[in-house]
Design a protein around this motif. Sequence first.
Motif, PDB file in Angstrom:
ATOM      1  N   ALA A 132       2.329   1.684  -3.437  1.00 24.31           N
ATOM      2  CA  ALA A 132       1.265   2.106  -4.653  1.00 24.31           C
ATOM      3  C   ALA A 132       0.984   3.535  -4.285  1.00 24.31           C
ATOM      4  O   ALA A 132       0.833   4.371  -5.378  1.00 24.31           O
ATOM      5  N   SER A 133       1.009   3.942  -3.074  1.00 30.66           N
ATOM      6  CA  SER A 133       0.404   5.433  -2.738  1.00 30.66           C
ATOM      7  C   SER A 133       1.745   6.538  -3.182  1.00 30.66           C
ATOM      8  O   SER A 133       1.563   7.442  -4.044  1.00 30.66           O
ATOM      9  N   ASP A 157      -2.355   1.812  -8.675  1.00 33.15           N
ATOM     10  CA  ASP A 157      -3.203   1.168  -7.727  1.00 33.15           C
ATOM     11  C   ASP A 157      -2.307   0.116  -7.008  1.00 33.15           C
ATOM     12  O   ASP A 157      -1.296  -0.390  -7.606  1.00 33.15           O
ATOM     13  N   ARG A 158      -2.871  -0.831  -6.071  1.00 27.93           N
ATOM     14  CA  ARG A 158      -2.397  -1.607  -5.266  1.00 27.93           C
ATOM     15  C   ARG A 158      -2.022  -3.079  -6.361  1.00 27.93           C
ATOM     16  O   ARG A 158      -0.890  -3.151  -6.245  1.00 27.93           O
ATOM     17  N   SER A 182       0.883  -1.179  -0.107  1.00 29.19           N
ATOM     18  CA  SER A 182       0.020   0.060  -0.011  1.00 29.19           C
ATOM     19  C   SER A 182       0.761   1.245   0.107  1.00 29.19           C
ATOM     20  O   SER A 182       0.529   2.295  -0.595  1.00 29.19           O
TER      21      SER A 182
END
Length: 270
Positions: free
Chosen positions: A51-52, A57-58, A48
């Motif tokens: 991704a951020s 997206d994850r 996560s």
Amino acid sequence: MREVFRADPIAPPNKEAEENDPLFVRAAARAMHVLAAFNHASGPLSLSDIASRAGMDRSAAQRITHTLMTLGYLRRGPNDRGYLPGVRLLDRTLDVLRLDPVVQKATPVLLELRKTVRERVDLSLFDDARLIYALRMQSKRETFFATLVGHSVPVFCTAGGRAVLSALPDDRVAEILDRAPLTAYTGQTLTDAAAIKAEIEAARNDGFAVVTDEFIQGEIAIGVAIAREPGQPLGAIHVSGSLAEWSREAFVAQIAPLAIEAATAITESL
């Protein structure tokens, strides 16, 4: 341990190419964004987190992370928690250092300079609004963060940075200063663009830049640009000492001629 400072690029590199270039491979770019997610990380990153930080997206982050881990460019963190950069990235770092012509020519020159001055001697490479250290030669007093290749610093308040800016035309200097965040790192950091430009002009006239207390408290540094072509600096030599041991006048008188001589030798060998 003091955190390693890294001056980020002030804009995403090649953003226009990512959006408009038909030859641009977006999958390759996304893999590089995943690797760049570890910039400023203080420990392993979760999927996560990756991704951020990478802006995806994850699910995409998971596929790319798995691929990079399979290739050895990422690895699992302690106790199999999170992800860390893999050791095979050091192979690519070695490729950069051994193949870069400035690093090749500068290494023997800086080794001799370090032996003469007995202070910290560094070589940095120019990257827009920052410098990235490619060679770091320790002095008699060092900390972990000051020995790492890849450490990066802003150009506006460092000796090497102002030396590089002094080798650029005025319009390019103004453009960089307009975009760069002029952050105060100490109480002595110049953050007024006009004052910074005056220091850059002084460096242009003197052939070197000198900075005291602006980036690291208690440090004096001299920077000399390395440029193969006029108006196109490649990087800079830095020599740094302690204000507890040197006055500004004595440091400039003893170190500046040696740094200029070293930079000239490197430039003439390119």
